[in-house]
Design an enzyme around this catalytic site. Structure first.
Site, mmCIF file in Angstrom:
data_model
loop_
_atom_site.group_PDB
_atom_site.id
_atom_site.type_symbol
_atom_site.label_atom_id
_atom_site.label_comp_id
_atom_site.label_asym_id
_atom_site.label_seq_id
_atom_site.Cartn_x
_atom_site.Cartn_y
_atom_site.Cartn_z
ATOM 1 N N ARG A 185 8.866 1.477 -3.630
ATOM 2 C CA ARG A 185 9.369 2.569 -4.460
ATOM 3 C C ARG A 185 9.910 2.110 -5.801
ATOM 4 N NH1 ARG A 185 12.636 4.854 0.501
ATOM 5 N NH2 ARG A 185 12.517 2.616 0.889
ATOM 6 N N CYS A 242 0.109 5.470 -0.064
ATOM 7 C CA CYS A 242 -0.811 6.609 -0.112
ATOM 8 C C CYS A 242 -0.535 7.442 -1.353
ATOM 9 C CB CYS A 242 -0.602 7.509 1.100
ATOM 10 S SG CYS A 242 -1.261 6.825 2.594
ATOM 11 N N ARG A 245 -0.374 -5.779 8.489
ATOM 12 C CA ARG A 245 0.994 -5.252 8.418
ATOM 13 C C ARG A 245 1.370 -4.805 9.821
ATOM 14 N NH1 ARG A 245 3.653 -0.838 4.237
ATOM 15 N NH2 ARG A 245 4.674 -2.653 3.346
ATOM 16 N N PRO A 268 0.831 -1.204 0.000
ATOM 17 C CA PRO A 268 0.000 0.000 0.000
ATOM 18 C C PRO A 268 0.864 1.251 0.000
ATOM 19 C CG PRO A 268 0.032 -1.037 2.168
ATOM 20 C CD PRO A 268 0.712 -1.980 1.233
ATOM 21 N N TYR A 295 0.648 4.218 13.498
ATOM 22 C CA TYR A 295 -0.765 4.593 13.413
ATOM 23 C C TYR A 295 -1.549 3.937 14.565
ATOM 24 C CZ TYR A 295 0.677 6.735 9.084
ATOM 25 O OH TYR A 295 1.326 7.536 8.172
HETATM 26 C C1 FNR Z 1 4.389 4.319 1.591
HETATM 27 N N1 FNR Z 1 4.273 3.336 2.583
HETATM 28 C C2 FNR Z 1 3.043 3.050 3.108
HETATM 29 N N2 FNR Z 1 2.886 2.032 3.992
HETATM 30 C C3 FNR Z 1 1.682 1.658 4.426
HETATM 31 O O1 FNR Z 1 1.583 0.726 5.227
HETATM 32 N N3 FNR Z 1 0.560 2.306 4.003
HETATM 33 C C4 FNR Z 1 0.623 3.344 3.124
HETATM 34 O O2 FNR Z 1 -0.416 3.866 2.707
HETATM 35 C C5 FNR Z 1 1.901 3.776 2.707
HETATM 36 N N4 FNR Z 1 2.052 4.852 1.885
HETATM 37 C C6 FNR Z 1 3.264 5.098 1.254
HETATM 38 C C7 FNR Z 1 3.353 6.052 0.244
HETATM 39 C C8 FNR Z 1 4.542 6.227 -0.463
HETATM 40 C C9 FNR Z 1 4.611 7.228 -1.565
HETATM 41 C C10 FNR Z 1 5.672 5.446 -0.113
HETATM 42 C C11 FNR Z 1 6.971 5.579 -0.882
HETATM 43 C C12 FNR Z 1 5.592 4.527 0.906
HETATM 44 C C13 FNR Z 1 5.402 2.415 2.844
HETATM 45 C C14 FNR Z 1 5.507 1.360 1.753
HETATM 46 O O3 FNR Z 1 4.373 0.514 1.720
HETATM 47 C C15 FNR Z 1 6.773 0.496 1.941
HETATM 48 O O4 FNR Z 1 6.661 -0.192 3.158
HETATM 49 C C16 FNR Z 1 8.027 1.337 1.950
HETATM 50 O O5 FNR Z 1 8.055 2.225 0.848
HETATM 51 C C17 FNR Z 1 9.282 0.480 1.950
HETATM 52 O O6 FNR Z 1 9.337 -0.333 0.792
HETATM 53 P P1 FNR Z 1 10.249 0.093 -0.469
HETATM 54 O O7 FNR Z 1 9.683 1.353 -1.026
HETATM 55 O O8 FNR Z 1 11.643 0.294 0.060
HETATM 56 O O9 FNR Z 1 10.138 -1.066 -1.414
#
Ligand code: FNR
Length: 369
Positions: A338, A32, A243, A30, A195
């Protein structure tokens, strides 16, 4: 070349029936998007394109961003939600498109607690100095939490009464029912990143003296009630996930031993998909770098029955890196965040790199990427 583990199909078990079959173990976590037209929690064509393009990009499971169970649980007024029927109707074409591309559709149900009512993380807002708590003029609202804390650096949140806790538990169940109607195959309960659920779990943020604070049993009561309420309405043949932050990375905080114990308990309540992230309460003190959270997933996986589906997340960017995590039994799946923002076709590209068929859309077959 031996068959790629990343591209070996897998099933997330449900409490009855066949469970949720995934074509591979690459998951879009997920993220945002802060992209809606009005401040009404209704997803838009942006969510359709964002999630849809990762479904056509070959991911096995695509999970929609933090989706608020109640308006006051939104991180910002640009969050999506599942607290009314208009939102259900708007999610339907999105889940249908994800399915049409051969992927499963998940949704992360969320309540931000004390970390609600912020501006959201958009570049243009940050550049305009709009960060932190939403001002009253910009529509900010009173936030709620387990117990007030300075750790968030935001406007103070109010301590939830027992009545508010009971209402809140019910709102997760109501949102779960709507998620089913909207066509989602999996719910991921957001228990991480500081959260509301994590605000109850962590001894750093939970100073309550009633049955929701103090001992491990008390601090985990809220999440156990939420999971039980969701499990009671979520169809038994659909997959239930969570999560968790596996560590606060702070001494005397929430840690991996408590997380493992909680995961075992939640398994008995019906949770079968576990995604292991970390931190979120206060400033970040943890490690970083490729695969830095994988040991948290490995610890949970080692402690759960074999049929649990445990995913690792955090700076997993390369196909060989993902494959290594799986073949060494540290996790059953990988979440690619990402790296997938930069490359919607990440999973199809990884398939090519690992010698697996992948799922390149028919429309793109002439592409030479
Ligand atoms: C996130 N992450 C995130 N996590 C989550 O639990 N709910 C969410 O809505 C969000 N929103 C969110 C937005 C954006 C733009 C980013 C980059 C990240 C965290 C995401 O799910 C993930 O755990 C992290 O980005 C780490 O993984 P990567 O990006 O290193 O593969």
């Amino acid at each position: 070349m031996p068959q790629s583990k990343l591209f070996t199909p897998v099933t997330i078990p449900a409490r009855s029936g066949a469970g949720l079959a995934l074509r591979n173990r690459a998951v879009l976590p997920p993220m945002c998007q802060y992209s809606i037209d009005k401040q009404d929690g209704v997803p838009t064509s942006w969510q359709l394109v964002h999630l849809g393009s990762r479904a056509s990009g070959g991911f096995g499971l695509v999970i929609a961003e933090a989706t608020a169970v109640v308006p006051e649980g939104r991180i910002s007024n640009l969050d999506v939600g599942l607290w009314n029927d208009e939102q259900v109707q708007a999610w339907k074409p999105i889940t249908q498109f994800i399915h049409s591309q051969g992927a499963a559709a998940g949704v992360q149900l969320a309540h931000a607690g004390a970390k609600a009512s912020t501006y959201g993380w958009l570049k243009e807002l940050e550049e305009a100095g709009k960060t932190g708590s939403l001002s009253e003029a910009d529509g900010g609202w009173q936030t709620v939490t387990s117990s007030p804390s300075e750790l968030y650096g935001l406007n103070p949140a109010a301590e939830m009464s027992r009545e508010q806790i009971a209402e809140s538990v019910q709102s997760w169940a109501d949102a779960a029912r709507r998620a089913d109607e909207a066509g989602f195959d999996l719910i991921q309960i957001h228990g991480a990143h500081g959260y509301l659920i994590h605000q109850f779990l962590s001894p750093l943020s939970n100073q309550r003296t009633d049955e929701y604070g103090g001992s491990w049993e008390n601090r985990t009561r809220y999440v156990r009630e939420v999971v039980s309420a969701v499990a009671a309405v979520w169809p038994h043949d659909k997959a239930l996930g969570i999560r968790l932050s596996g560590e606060d990375w702070v001494e005397d905080g929430w840690d991996i031993e408590q997380t493992v114990r909680l995961a075992q308990e939640l398994y008995t309540l019906g949770v079968r998909a576990f995604d292991l992230s970390s931190a979120g309460i206060g400033p970040y003190h943890g490690p970083t770098g490729p695969g830095y959270q994988v040991p948290l997933a490995a610890a949970v996986k080692a402690a759960l029955p074999q049929d649990a589906f445990v995913t690792a997340v955090g700076v997993i960017t390369e196909p060989a890196q993902a494959e290594h995590i799986l073949v060494t039994h540290q996790a059953d799946g990988v979440s690619i965040g990402r790296a997938a923002l930069g490359d919607p076709q990440w999973a199809n590209r990884a398939a090519k790199a690992l010698g697996a068929p992948g799922a390149t859309p028919a429309q793109y077959w002439r592409g030479r990427w």
